[in-house]
Design a protein around this motif. Structure first.
Motif, short mmCIF file in Angstrom:
data_model
loop_
_atom_site.label_atom_id
_atom_site.label_comp_id
_atom_site.label_asym_id
_atom_site.label_seq_id
_atom_site.Cartn_x
_atom_site.Cartn_y
_atom_site.Cartn_z
N PRO A 73 0.82 -1.19 0.00
CA PRO A 73 0.00 0.00 0.00
C PRO A 73 0.87 1.25 0.00
CG PRO A 73 -0.63 -1.49 1.78
CD PRO A 73 0.57 -2.03 1.13
N ARG A 74 0.46 2.23 -0.75
CA ARG A 74 1.24 3.46 -0.85
C ARG A 74 1.01 4.37 0.35
NH1 ARG A 74 -1.17 4.06 -6.55
NH2 ARG A 74 -1.12 1.84 -6.76
N HIS A 75 -0.20 4.79 0.55
CA HIS A 75 -0.52 5.66 1.68
C HIS A 75 -1.87 5.22 2.22
CE1 HIS A 75 -1.39 9.08 4.17
NE2 HIS A 75 -2.48 9.29 3.48
N TRP A 121 -13.97 -10.65 -7.38
CA TRP A 121 -14.66 -10.15 -8.56
C TRP A 121 -14.68 -8.63 -8.64
CZ3 TRP A 121 -18.87 -14.04 -7.04
CH2 TRP A 121 -18.53 -15.31 -7.52
N VAL A 122 -13.90 -7.97 -7.80
CA VAL A 122 -13.90 -6.51 -7.79
C VAL A 122 -13.10 -5.98 -8.98
CG1 VAL A 122 -13.01 -4.52 -6.49
CG2 VAL A 122 -14.33 -6.30 -5.31
N ASP A 123 -13.59 -4.90 -9.54
CA ASP A 123 -12.95 -4.29 -10.69
C ASP A 123 -11.57 -3.71 -10.33
OD1 ASP A 123 -13.38 -1.09 -10.24
OD2 ASP A 123 -15.04 -2.27 -9.43
N PRO A 124 -10.66 -3.65 -11.30
CA PRO A 124 -9.30 -3.16 -11.05
C PRO A 124 -9.24 -1.74 -10.48
CG PRO A 124 -9.39 -4.28 -13.16
CD PRO A 124 -10.81 -4.16 -12.67
N ALA A 125 -10.15 -0.85 -10.91
CA ALA A 125 -10.13 0.52 -10.40
C ALA A 125 -10.43 0.55 -8.90
CB ALA A 125 -11.12 1.39 -11.17
N THR A 126 -11.39 -0.25 -8.46
CA THR A 126 -11.70 -0.33 -7.03
C THR A 126 -10.50 -0.89 -6.26
OG1 THR A 126 -14.09 -0.49 -7.33
CG2 THR A 126 -13.19 -1.42 -5.29
N LEU A 127 -9.85 -1.91 -6.81
CA LEU A 127 -8.68 -2.49 -6.14
C LEU A 127 -7.60 -1.43 -5.93
CD1 LEU A 127 -8.41 -5.94 -7.96
CD2 LEU A 127 -9.38 -5.47 -5.69
N GLU A 128 -7.40 -0.56 -6.91
CA GLU A 128 -6.41 0.52 -6.75
C GLU A 128 -6.81 1.45 -5.61
OE1 GLU A 128 -4.67 2.65 -10.12
OE2 GLU A 128 -5.78 1.23 -11.40
N LEU A 155 -8.67 0.77 -3.00
CA LEU A 155 -8.59 0.10 -1.70
C LEU A 155 -7.22 0.26 -1.05
CD1 LEU A 155 -10.59 -3.21 -2.31
CD2 LEU A 155 -11.31 -1.17 -1.02
N GLN A 156 -6.19 0.47 -1.85
CA GLN A 156 -4.85 0.66 -1.31
C GLN A 156 -4.73 1.93 -0.47
OE1 GLN A 156 -1.53 -0.41 -4.01
NE2 GLN A 156 -3.17 -0.69 -5.52
N PHE A 157 -5.69 2.84 -0.60
CA PHE A 157 -5.66 4.11 0.10
C PHE A 157 -6.69 4.20 1.22
CE2 PHE A 157 -4.02 4.81 -4.14
CZ PHE A 157 -2.82 5.45 -3.87
N LEU A 158 -7.41 3.12 1.47
CA LEU A 158 -8.48 3.12 2.47
C LEU A 158 -8.11 2.25 3.67
CD1 LEU A 158 -11.58 2.68 0.13
CD2 LEU A 158 -10.65 4.81 1.06
N SER A 159 -8.71 2.59 4.80
CA SER A 159 -8.57 1.74 5.99
C SER A 159 -9.96 1.46 6.53
CB SER A 159 -7.69 2.43 7.04
OG SER A 159 -8.31 3.62 7.47
N SER A 160 -10.02 0.59 7.52
CA SER A 160 -11.31 0.16 8.09
C SER A 160 -12.18 -0.50 7.04
CB SER A 160 -12.04 1.32 8.76
OG SER A 160 -11.26 1.87 9.79
N VAL A 161 -11.53 -1.35 6.24
CA VAL A 161 -12.24 -2.11 5.22
C VAL A 161 -12.26 -3.57 5.63
CG1 VAL A 161 -12.28 -2.82 2.78
CG2 VAL A 161 -11.44 -0.54 3.41
N VAL A 162 -13.43 -4.19 5.53
CA VAL A 162 -13.56 -5.63 5.71
C VAL A 162 -14.00 -6.17 4.36
CG1 VAL A 162 -14.82 -7.49 6.88
CG2 VAL A 162 -14.12 -5.46 8.16
N ALA A 163 -13.32 -7.19 3.89
CA ALA A 163 -13.66 -7.79 2.60
C ALA A 163 -13.88 -9.29 2.79
CB ALA A 163 -12.53 -7.56 1.59
N THR A 164 -14.64 -9.86 1.88
CA THR A 164 -14.76 -11.32 1.82
C THR A 164 -14.14 -11.77 0.52
OG1 THR A 164 -16.90 -11.40 0.70
CG2 THR A 164 -16.92 -11.25 3.13
N GLU A 167 -3.81 -10.17 0.41
CA GLU A 167 -2.55 -9.91 1.10
C GLU A 167 -1.73 -8.85 0.37
OE1 GLU A 167 -1.05 -13.90 1.29
OE2 GLU A 167 -2.12 -14.33 3.16
N GLN A 168 -1.73 -8.92 -0.94
CA GLN A 168 -1.01 -7.93 -1.75
C GLN A 168 -1.57 -6.52 -1.52
OE1 GLN A 168 -1.48 -8.67 -5.98
NE2 GLN A 168 0.71 -8.34 -6.29
#
Length: 181
Positions: A1-3, A84-91, A93-102, A112-113
């Motif tokens: 994650p960047r920031h 199944w999440v789109d690539p833009a959302t994955l990008e 997510l690298q800047f968010l916290s307090s996320v729970v995913a399944t 993990e990445q």
């Protein structure tokens, strides 16, 4: 994650029917919920749009993350079906916290990445499966349900409620309907 702002992100990993969504929803009952959909995995920010409303189609991941944070207004974010999440959302997510995913097991490396801590759900043992089956239907053939469901909670509930053959009937009916299309 960047920031990433303080906080941690957690991914609940497991096979279909194991209870990932139930566990995640119980962990963050007031979350904004987005979901990955395999057929829409190319629609930018689809999962985030479902969680917080329509996001502008412009701006990079950091700008979109800022808009998501504002829209969340302190609530956590739950992303169901990370695989199944789109690539833009994955990008983003690298800047968010307090996320729970399944996610399914094949997406654990992706989670993990992205910096998620992974919690892997295992099948229920025979005793827990029997207890669940009896709680759903005291008249169920518990031994047959436990043997059939192999510890999968969704299969246990369905088999105890509708009978062990019910899942096979559901699949057969679905296959017939697909042949008719």
């Amino acid at each position: 994650p960047r920031h990433r702002s303080p906080g941690r992100n957690i991914a609940v990993i497991g096979d279909p029917g194991i209870g990932k969504s139930v566990v995640a929803a119980a962990a963050v009952p007031n979350a904004a919920v987005g979901q990955g959909v395999s057929l829409l995995a190319t629609d930018p920010w689809f999962a985030l749009n479902r969680a917080v409303g329509a996001l502008p189609r412009s701006g990079g991941p950091e700008a979109v993350a800022s808009r998501v944070i504002a829209a969340l207004d302190g609530r956590p974010l739950l992303i169901d079906d990370l695989q199944w999440v789109d690539p833009a959302t994955l990008e983003v997510l690298q800047f968010l916290s307090s996320v729970v995913a399944t996610a399914r097991p094949e997406a654990q490396a992706l989670a993990e990445q992205l910096g998620f801590e992974c919690v892997v759900l295992a099948p229920l043992d025979a005793a827990a499966a029997a207890t669940l089956a009896r709680s759903v239907n005291p008249e169920a053939d518990v031994d047959a349900v436990v043997a059939f469901a192999m510890g999968n909670p969704l299969a246990i509930v369905t088999a105890a409620r509708d009978g062990v053959g019910a899942l096979g009937d559901v699949v057969a009916k679905r296959l017939v309907s697909l042949d008719e299309v």
